[in-house]
Enzyme design. Sequence first.
Site: not given
Ligand code: HMG
Ligand code: MG
Length: 307
Positions: A245, A212, A20-21, A214, A254
């Site tokens: 990320c 977790h 995933r990450d 990096h 990581n």
């Molecule tokens: P948004 O655009 O604000 O969501 O996204 P919304 O609720 O306004 O919806 C907009 C559109 O997105 C809609 O579709 C929803 O249906 C769709 P439309 O009507 O325009 O066709 N939608 C989705 N589709 C599929 N799956 C979903 C979903 N939710 C809404 N779950 C949201 C908000 C949080 C979804 C967006 O900002 C997002 O996906 N962000 C994810 C970012 C991400 O994945 N970042 C990397 C992972 S985190 C990380 O790496 C850190 C970590 O490793 C820890 C660390 O290292 O610190 C975990």
């Molecule tokens: Mg991470």
Amino acid sequence: MAAGNGQGDRRVRVQEVGPRDGLQNEPRTVPVGIKVDLIERLAAAGLPAVESGAFVSPKWVPQMADSEEVFRRIERREGVTYPALAPNMKGFERAVAVGVTEVGVFAAASETFSQRNTNCTIEESLERFRPVCAAAREAGVKVQGYVSTVLGCPYEGEIDPGTVADLCGRLYGIGCYRISLGDTIGVGTPAKAAALIDRVAEAVPIDALGIHLHDTYGQALANTLACLERGVRTVDSSVSGLGGCPYAPGAAGNLATEDLIYMLDGLGMETGVDLDAVAAAGAFITGWLGRTPASRVAQAFAGRKAA
Ligand code: HMG
Ligand code: MG
């Protein structure tokens, strides 16, 4: 080492996050078959948890758009958990539909990072997680809560440990069984990491904490040791040090699983993980990506083999 969880002081749970990450940040999409192969190799190496996908917006993170397909195809091993990210109810429903038994919600200790990564404030993110936790309880699905930027934010710099502790306590309070502390941009150093654990442990039991880290500044292994000494016994890592990320500019991968296992083996800690098998999985994916593994242990193994 300080007392850790109830599983015994020498047992460390290593949670693999590479599929995933590691892969979410790749410039080109990795085919489903390669992801499935990687996940199955990691699980076969003895890792108790292999984070295998993210049910996030495919517009935001196209590399994870095939998570349904990945979960449909992996052959699950008994005793191994295959978590996936689910930032809201939509993500949770997608995850449950393909049999995911543990989801990760993710918040940030900095407002700017919360906005950049999830398009909402910290408070709004908690409002999204509440129904996820409630539905998960109902469905018998576990929820882990990630907190990003705990040791520094790419946009806001220093983060107050009290702010982190408060957020961790709230996530634990709404039903996250474990809180994973993310040094998203890998800026932490051991004394700061240890002090953070001590502060957060005032809000969340130590055995419900994970780390977790990096490795941007090469401190992840040293930070891990400092956290182990404070009693942490759940550590995330990524095969070959893949990762990053998309919303944390400049963040490296990581802590590498190979490096972590090598250190834990040397300390006489128990992980149940076969280092050679992890290194082989790392060679498989870095070979496919056409990249030298960031893991020093993997590099040493490759050098030994060549010699
Ligand atoms: P948004 O655009 O604000 O969501 O996204 P919304 O609720 O306004 O919806 C907009 C559109 O997105 C809609 O579709 C929803 O249906 C769709 P439309 O009507 O325009 O066709 N939608 C989705 N589709 C599929 N799956 C979903 C979903 N939710 C809404 N779950 C949201 C908000 C949080 C979804 C967006 O900002 C997002 O996906 N962000 C994810 C970012 C991400 O994945 N970042 C990397 C992972 S985190 C990380 O790496 C850190 C970590 O490793 C820890 C660390 O290292 O610190 C975990
Ligand atoms: Mg991470």
